[in-house]
Scaffold this motif. Structure first.
Motif, PDB file in Angstrom:
ATOM      1  N   HIS A 116      -1.476   5.375  -4.185  1.00 39.69           N
ATOM      2  CA  HIS A 116      -1.928   4.073  -4.664  1.00 39.69           C
ATOM      3  C   HIS A 116      -0.883   3.493  -5.609  1.00 39.69           C
ATOM      4  CE1 HIS A 116      -5.918   4.692  -2.960  1.00 39.69           C
ATOM      5  NE2 HIS A 116      -5.958   5.879  -3.548  1.00 39.69           N
ATOM      6  N   ALA A 117      -0.738   2.189  -5.548  1.00 37.06           N
ATOM      7  CA  ALA A 117       0.227   1.521  -6.422  1.00 37.06           C
ATOM      8  C   ALA A 117      -0.133   1.728  -7.888  1.00 37.06           C
ATOM      9  CB  ALA A 117       0.281   0.024  -6.086  1.00 37.06           C
ATOM     10  N   GLU A 118      -1.434   1.776  -8.169  1.00 38.09           N
ATOM     11  CA  GLU A 118      -1.891   1.939  -9.549  1.00 38.09           C
ATOM     12  C   GLU A 118      -1.356   3.224 -10.175  1.00 38.09           C
ATOM     13  OE1 GLU A 118      -6.126   2.110 -12.053  1.00 38.09           O
ATOM     14  OE2 GLU A 118      -6.098   2.022  -9.860  1.00 38.09           O
ATOM     15  N   ALA A 119      -1.258   4.282  -9.370  1.00 40.91           N
ATOM     16  CA  ALA A 119      -0.765   5.565  -9.882  1.00 40.91           C
ATOM     17  C   ALA A 119       0.754   5.650  -9.837  1.00 40.91           C
ATOM     18  CB  ALA A 119      -1.354   6.707  -9.073  1.00 40.91           C
ATOM     19  N   ASN A 120       1.395   4.647  -9.262  1.00 41.84           N
ATOM     20  CA  ASN A 120       2.847   4.646  -9.102  1.00 41.84           C
ATOM     21  C   ASN A 120       3.492   3.564  -9.964  1.00 41.84           C
ATOM     22  OD1 ASN A 120       5.190   5.738  -7.925  1.00 41.84           O
ATOM     23  ND2 ASN A 120       5.233   4.144  -6.343  1.00 41.84           N
ATOM     24  N   ASN A 121       2.930   3.369 -11.161  1.00 42.07           N
ATOM     25  CA  ASN A 121       3.454   2.361 -12.099  1.00 42.07           C
ATOM     26  C   ASN A 121       3.500   0.967 -11.485  1.00 42.07           C
ATOM     27  OD1 ASN A 121       3.925   4.295 -14.147  1.00 42.07           O
ATOM     28  ND2 ASN A 121       5.875   4.843 -13.188  1.00 42.07           N
ATOM     29  N   GLY A 122       2.543   0.686 -10.599  1.00 35.28           N
ATOM     30  CA  GLY A 122       2.464  -0.643 -10.005  1.00 35.28           C
ATOM     31  C   GLY A 122       3.357  -0.855  -8.806  1.00 35.28           C
ATOM     32  N   GLU A 123       4.228   0.088  -8.506  1.00 34.41           N
ATOM     33  CA  GLU A 123       5.104  -0.051  -7.343  1.00 34.41           C
ATOM     34  C   GLU A 123       4.297   0.166  -6.065  1.00 34.41           C
ATOM     35  OE1 GLU A 123       8.303  -0.895  -7.276  1.00 34.41           O
ATOM     36  OE2 GLU A 123       8.273  -1.157  -9.460  1.00 34.41           O
ATOM     37  N   PRO A 124       4.597  -0.576  -4.991  1.00 39.33           N
ATOM     38  CA  PRO A 124       3.838  -0.429  -3.747  1.00 39.33           C
ATOM     39  C   PRO A 124       3.904   1.003  -3.228  1.00 39.33           C
ATOM     40  CG  PRO A 124       5.210  -2.398  -3.677  1.00 39.33           C
ATOM     41  CD  PRO A 124       5.623  -1.646  -4.904  1.00 39.33           C
ATOM     42  N   ALA A 125       2.772   1.494  -2.757  1.00 40.42           N
ATOM     43  CA  ALA A 125       2.727   2.848  -2.203  1.00 40.42           C
ATOM     44  C   ALA A 125       3.441   2.873  -0.863  1.00 40.42           C
ATOM     45  CB  ALA A 125       1.282   3.305  -2.045  1.00 40.42           C
ATOM     46  N   PHE A 126       4.105   3.981  -0.564  1.00 36.52           N
ATOM     47  CA  PHE A 126       4.819   4.119   0.707  1.00 36.52           C
ATOM     48  C   PHE A 126       4.192   5.262   1.504  1.00 36.52           C
ATOM     49  CE2 PHE A 126       8.069   5.921   3.456  1.00 36.52           C
ATOM     50  CZ  PHE A 126       8.560   4.788   4.079  1.00 36.52           C
ATOM     51  N   PRO A 127       3.953   5.100   2.790  1.00 32.79           N
ATOM     52  CA  PRO A 127       4.311   3.943   3.624  1.00 32.79           C
ATOM     53  C   PRO A 127       3.305   2.801   3.542  1.00 32.79           C
ATOM     54  CG  PRO A 127       3.355   5.674   4.977  1.00 32.79           C
ATOM     55  CD  PRO A 127       3.460   6.236   3.602  1.00 32.79           C
TER      56      PRO A 127
END
Length: 728
Positions: free
Chosen positions: A66-77
């Motif tokens: 999730h983007a929320e857990a990735n400092n707002g960065e879009p989740a990949f893929p």
């Protein structure tokens, strides 16, 4: 590299204040150890731990990206893609821990004396040591035996470096307990003290003592008497107790009492609470070993009250709550970025809130005469006053220079630090399995709920994707799912290949791993582990012989009233063994059949003690079952004799006892019946014809069963031994 200067001490090496220079050298060596760990071990440990416990940046509790857990960065893929925690390394280690601990709880322990001594003396020694160990394990160690070895095995198999240490020590702990004594008891204790000092109380002594306890003018003498009988009583406490004795005839006062006096085991983890230099090979030849412990303020004050700390140390150390001398160097920053330069991470003192670090340096040194010894100094890294004096190790542990036993998962080089753990060895395969699982899950999501092609002219089109949902279209085919790539079949085969490779490497059960190879791997796993177990038991028995009270030793070792030797120099060896195949019921069934169909039938000379075979077999199934169901051979024989004598009573009354086809000692029962007639011929003569027929039939039954056993041997060997010896 810091020059080591602590290895030579002045004078005779006795307890004395720790020189300032020695304290500086001990601290400097610890700092060097921290640097060496950063260069060669800390990152290995961190990566291994992250592998085993599946830790990486950007994780979410639901195992998805999730983007929320990735400092707002879009989740990949894509948002919600699989982020599976693949616990391969954890599973391998836990499986090995289960095997080793199952063996540890079922192991066969033997004690042997020095070869060349009298066999009888060695047998008696083995029996006494066996009884002593069982008493220590049951009454002193208890669950500690299981808990500490479990931690030991977890670290030994899973850590990197893959090594664990077991500290073996004798633990004595005192606490204040209320003591109530009467004037009469004080008098009796005083007279007993005279006897223990080799004297004999005279009548005038008894009269003087009686006067002292009731004479108000002899307060000072009364206080002195209490202080002599209870040496650790405080002067003011002794004064109050003396006054109470005079007034009430009894007194109650707090007095230090030993509440624990026992063998203690403590598993220690490298870089957590034990530290050894990078170039250490043999632990008994280690230049120095550091042990870290955390104490509460109450514990520190209690130790200071007993005079264990140097003056001023307590005041200083209480200013360093949660602080540590350990400096964690790493090539990785907190965000995971790697650098070829070592950086020191900040110590989180809040994690040790309310605790204070004490480091014990144990080192080998020679005194002024060149005689080596193991010395101790306790200190705090940020306090310039040593916690304790420089002192010799307080107890003897035979050939061991330090009170530790170490064990590595593997031996690649001489160095302790070079052993690799399961997590380090399986990290690549675990990552491959994670990728394959994530691929499958992501493909399943995309295939089940694929992206849709929609008209570019309808940007605000709202689509509700659900069963029986309705989507309005202007023309057929303008909204349709996009084609997705099929999941590659080779991925499933690849997953199987990876798992089979792991099974072969770590000795796990699988279709590609023959059962005999799995058993061989587990046997090696167990044998290698039982070496430190036997060493710990040996050290524990040495300490028990030194420190257990005389009456306990005499009672446990079967020598009540006999003098107890305190030198603990009686040589012996501990042997620990376990057949790993006994963890498999299928293997046990095979072994049981082989014993029944071959071994026991061949053993016509009774060379195999069947009671021992039964106990061994039941112990493999369940140690508790073996202890509950088996009994000593003498007791078992006596039970059969008593049962057969009771059967003769039934025969005499005209009742016929059941004739068993197995499970009885037919020879012993036959001899018992015949022995009744030899000792008392009238017992046979008085039998009625019916009872005599029952007796004869029973004796023929015993003869037949013994002949059947002999026939089984003849059938296997093809001939009957001429001289009664087994055919070869």
């Amino acid at each position: 590299m810091t020059e080591t200067k602590w290895t030579q001490l002045r004078g005779d090496g006795a307890t004395r204040p720790c020189p300032t220079q020695l304290l500086k050298e001990l601290k400097a060596e610890f700092e060097q150890l921290c640097t060496d760990a950063g260069a060669g071990a800390n990152d290995r440990r961190q990566i291994a731990d992250d592998t085993r416990f599946c830790r990486w940046p950007g994780q979410s509790p639901d195992g998805k990206k999730h983007a929320e857990a990735n400092n707002g960065e879009p989740a990949f893929p894509f948002e919600g893609a699989s982020d599976r925690r693949e616990r391969t390394a954890d599973g391998i280690t836990n499986e090995q821990v289960i095997v080793i601990m199952a063996a540890l709880m079922r192991l066969n322990v033997g004690f042997t004396g020095v070869p060349g001594q009298q066999t009888k003396a060695n047998d008696e020694l083995a029996s006494r040591l066996g009884a002593l160990w069982e008493w220590v394990k049951r009454n002193q160690l208890g669950k500690e035996w299981f808990v500490e070895w479990t931690k030991f095995v977890q670290w030994r198999q899973g850590d990197s470096p893959a090594v664990a240490f077991m500290q073996v020590c004798w633990h004595q702990e005192t606490a204040l307990r209320p003591v109530t004594v009467t004037a009469e008891e004080v008098g009796q204790r005083s007279l007993q003290a005279i006897v223990e000092q080799g004297g004999q109380p005279a009548p005038e002594d008894e009269l003087d003592l009686a006067d002292l306890l009731v004479n108000p003018a002899r307060d000072e003498e009364r206080v002195g008497l209490l202080s002599a009988l209870w040496p650790e009583i405080r002067p003011d406490t002794a004064g109050r107790a003396a006054a109470s004795l005079l007034k009430k005839g009894e007194a109650t006062f707090p007095y230090p009492t030993i509440v624990e006096n026992r063998l203690k085991l403590k598993a220690r983890r490298l870089f957590q609470d034990i530290f050894v230099p990078e170039n250490t090979t043999d632990l008994n030849r280690a230049r120095i070993i550091y042990v870290r412990e955390w104490f509460t303020e109450t514990e520190l004050r209690a130790r200071d009250a007993k005079g264990e700390f140097e003056p001023g140390f307590l005041t200083e150390v209480l200013n360093h709550e949660g602080e540590s001398g350990w400096k964690h160097h790493s090539h990785f920053s907190l965000n995971g970025a790697w650098s070829d330069q070592l950086t020191e991470r900040d110590w989180d003192s809040k994690a040790q809130r309310g605790l204070f670090e004490i480091i014990t340096a144990m080192f080998r040194a020679v005194n002024g005469d060149g005689v080596p010894g193991t010395y101790l100094v306790e200190y705090h890294a940020h306090v310039d006053i040593p916690a304790t004096k420089q002192m010799l190790l307080g107890y003897e542990i035979g050939r061991c220079a330090y009170p530790f036993v170490e064990s590595r998962r593997e031996i690649l080089t001489d160095k302790i630090w070079d052993s690799r753990g399961n997590s380090e060895l399986s990290a690549t395969e675990q990552n491959a399995l994670k990728i394959l699982h994530d691929m499958f899950t992501d493909n399943a999501q995309l295939s089940t709920v694929p992206p849709l092609e929609v008209p570019a002219a309808r940007p605000k089109l709202a689509i509700v994707w659900k069963p029986m949902g309705q989507i309005r279209v202007n023309r057929p085919g303008e909204i349709k799912p996009m084609p997705t790539m099929p999941f590659p079949q080779a991925a499933g085969e690849m997953m199987k290949v990876v798992r089979e490779g792991l099974a072969r490497y770590f000795g796990q059960m699988s279709e590609a791993n023959p059962p005999d190879l799995v058993r061989l791997y587990n046997q090696s796993l167990v044998d290698f582990m039982l070496l430190p177990v036997a060493e710990v038991m040996w050290m524990g028995l040495k300490l028990a012989q030194q420190y257990l009270p005389d009456e306990v030793l005499a009672d446990v070792m079967g020598q009540p009233g006999a003098p107890v030797q305190r030198d603990a120099k009686e040589e012996f060896r501990v042997e620990a063994s376990f057949e790993a195949g006994m963890l498999s019921l299928e293997y046990m069934e095979t072994v049981g059949k082989m014993i029944t169909e071959f071994v026991l039938k061949w053993d016509t000379q009774q060379t195999v003690p069947r009671d021992e075979a039964v106990k061994w077999f039941l112990g493999g199934i369940s140690p508790n079952l073996a202890n509950r169901l088996t009994r000593p051979l003498e007791q078992a024989n006596q039970s059969e004799i008593a049962d057969e004598e009771n059967n003769f009573t039934k025969i005499a009354s005209g009742q016929e006892p059941p004739m068993m086809e197995d499970g009885q000692n037919f020879l012993l029962r036959r001899e018992t019946l015949l022995g009744i007639g030899q000792k008392n011929p009238q017992a046979f003569q008085a039998l009625a014809p019916n009872s005599r027929a029952i007796l004869e039939a029973r004796l023929k039954h015993f003869d037949f069963q013994m002949e059947q056993a002999q026939n089984a041997l003849i059938g296997l060997t093809g001939a009957k031994p001429v001289l009664g010896a087994p055919a070869v």
